[in-house]
Design a protein around this motif. Sequence first.
Motif, mmCIF file in Angstrom:
data_model
loop_
_atom_site.group_PDB
_atom_site.id
_atom_site.type_symbol
_atom_site.label_atom_id
_atom_site.label_comp_id
_atom_site.label_asym_id
_atom_site.label_seq_id
_atom_site.Cartn_x
_atom_site.Cartn_y
_atom_site.Cartn_z
ATOM 1 N N ILE A 233 0.836 -1.214 0.000
ATOM 2 C CA ILE A 233 0.000 0.000 0.000
ATOM 3 C C ILE A 233 0.873 1.266 0.000
ATOM 4 C CG2 ILE A 233 -1.981 -1.036 1.216
ATOM 5 C CD1 ILE A 233 -0.867 0.254 3.801
ATOM 6 N N LYS A 235 2.256 4.665 1.546
ATOM 7 C CA LYS A 235 2.518 5.005 2.947
ATOM 8 C C LYS A 235 1.349 5.730 3.606
ATOM 9 C CE LYS A 235 7.272 5.409 4.311
ATOM 10 N NZ LYS A 235 8.504 5.993 3.873
ATOM 11 N N GLN A 236 0.743 6.646 2.851
ATOM 12 C CA GLN A 236 -0.309 7.476 3.460
ATOM 13 C C GLN A 236 -1.585 6.686 3.779
ATOM 14 O OE1 GLN A 236 1.278 8.017 0.677
ATOM 15 N NE2 GLN A 236 -0.020 8.666 -1.041
ATOM 16 N N GLU A 237 -1.677 5.446 3.277
ATOM 17 C CA GLU A 237 -2.868 4.635 3.580
ATOM 18 C C GLU A 237 -2.680 3.732 4.793
ATOM 19 O OE1 GLU A 237 -4.406 2.464 0.240
ATOM 20 O OE2 GLU A 237 -4.407 4.245 -1.053
ATOM 21 N N LEU A 238 -1.481 3.798 5.372
ATOM 22 C CA LEU A 238 -1.139 2.900 6.483
ATOM 23 C C LEU A 238 -2.114 3.064 7.661
ATOM 24 C CD1 LEU A 238 0.978 0.765 6.985
ATOM 25 C CD2 LEU A 238 2.493 2.518 7.904
ATOM 26 N N GLU A 239 -2.355 4.321 8.012
ATOM 27 C CA GLU A 239 -3.206 4.587 9.173
ATOM 28 C C GLU A 239 -4.629 4.052 8.971
ATOM 29 O OE1 GLU A 239 -3.812 8.619 11.435
ATOM 30 O OE2 GLU A 239 -1.697 8.262 10.911
ATOM 31 N N ALA A 240 -5.176 4.312 7.759
ATOM 32 C CA ALA A 240 -6.540 3.849 7.454
ATOM 33 C C ALA A 240 -6.608 2.329 7.522
ATOM 34 C CB ALA A 240 -6.944 4.341 6.074
ATOM 35 N N HIS A 241 -5.567 1.665 7.018
ATOM 36 C CA HIS A 241 -5.551 0.198 7.073
ATOM 37 C C HIS A 241 -5.450 -0.300 8.512
ATOM 38 C CE1 HIS A 241 -5.049 0.246 2.700
ATOM 39 N NE2 HIS A 241 -5.381 -1.036 2.736
ATOM 40 N N SER A 244 -8.872 -0.246 9.923
ATOM 41 C CA SER A 244 -9.901 -1.157 9.392
ATOM 42 C C SER A 244 -9.558 -2.642 9.510
ATOM 43 C CB SER A 244 -10.161 -0.887 7.910
ATOM 44 O OG SER A 244 -9.996 0.440 7.589
ATOM 45 N N ARG A 256 8.090 0.779 -0.014
ATOM 46 C CA ARG A 256 6.628 0.781 0.072
ATOM 47 C C ARG A 256 6.196 -0.189 1.169
ATOM 48 N NH1 ARG A 256 2.444 2.062 -4.004
ATOM 49 N NH2 ARG A 256 0.891 0.438 -3.759
#
Length: 294
Positions: A233, A235-241, A244, A256
């Motif tokens: 993913i 990097k900026q999607e790490l928190e959202a993942h 969830s 990455r």
Amino acid sequence: MELVINGLSKTYANGVKALDNVSLTIPTGMFGLLGPNGAGKSTLMRILATLQEADSGSAMLGDLDVLRQKQEVRRVLGYLPQEFGVYPRVSAYEMLDHIALLKGVIHDGDRKALVEALLHKVNLWEHRKRRIAGFSGGMKQRFGIAQSLIGEPKLIIVDEPTAGLDPGERNRFYNLLTEIGENVVVILSTHIVQDVQELCRNMAIINKGRLLFAGSPNDALAAVKGRIWEKSIPKQELEAHNASFKVISNKLIAGRPVIHVYDEGRPDGFAPAEPTLEDVFFSHIHGAHQPVMA
Ligand code: ADP
């Protein structure tokens, strides 16, 4: 010979519950006790090495009561602590000779033969006249193994042995450990998954003083098989993942993040991952996986 630990608990004066009702049966051969820092590993190792009192529970090595028959246990115990604290400014030869004398090898000829054999075994013969204080980390650990083998121990306890070793030293140390007899109970306490993967036929995972898993590395892997999924993913999607999914690890591969998640079914956009012992470890530590006792 087995080491049978039953309901062992220990709370420190500051209220930290370092061991919470731990029960474990440890057969001969190499046993890995895996847990993150602060899990309670050293507390358990020190209790088994008769250096600290438990609050309750029992530990039996064959028919020896480890918590009560301390002198008898010490005669059959080899202990390699995390750190010796102060490294003596005497030579490796002198120190081993001294420890052998303390352990009751009083006959001069026997002691000379033993010390020489041990120095060869751990590959320190060439350095026998050097002061231990000047040894590298790996050499100190190998010296530690030599001293722990004096007296043909039945129980060998090795606490965090490879922390701080470079890969070459770690390999030499692994090779040395695997030469220790199959008839000895060897407990290797570590937070390094690779140590257990390479060396141990049986293992346990502890965290916050509690036993989370006991069994073979294969059983551990089988228990999470088909439940570990991976995805690369931005990097900026790490928190959202993280929010969830039950993310159990994330590793940078070519800059990455590649995340591993634990899930009964395959989440959208994820690929199945072949579980590693690291996945097992993190899924237990993060509480993603219900405790399984094999
Ligand atoms: P590990 O070896 O797995 O890192 P330890 O057995 O050293 O774990 O520590 C378990 C917990 O007990 C930690 O929270 C640690 O801070 C605490 N602890 C360890 N030794 C003491 C002590 N002498 N007094 C108070 N708390 C301690």
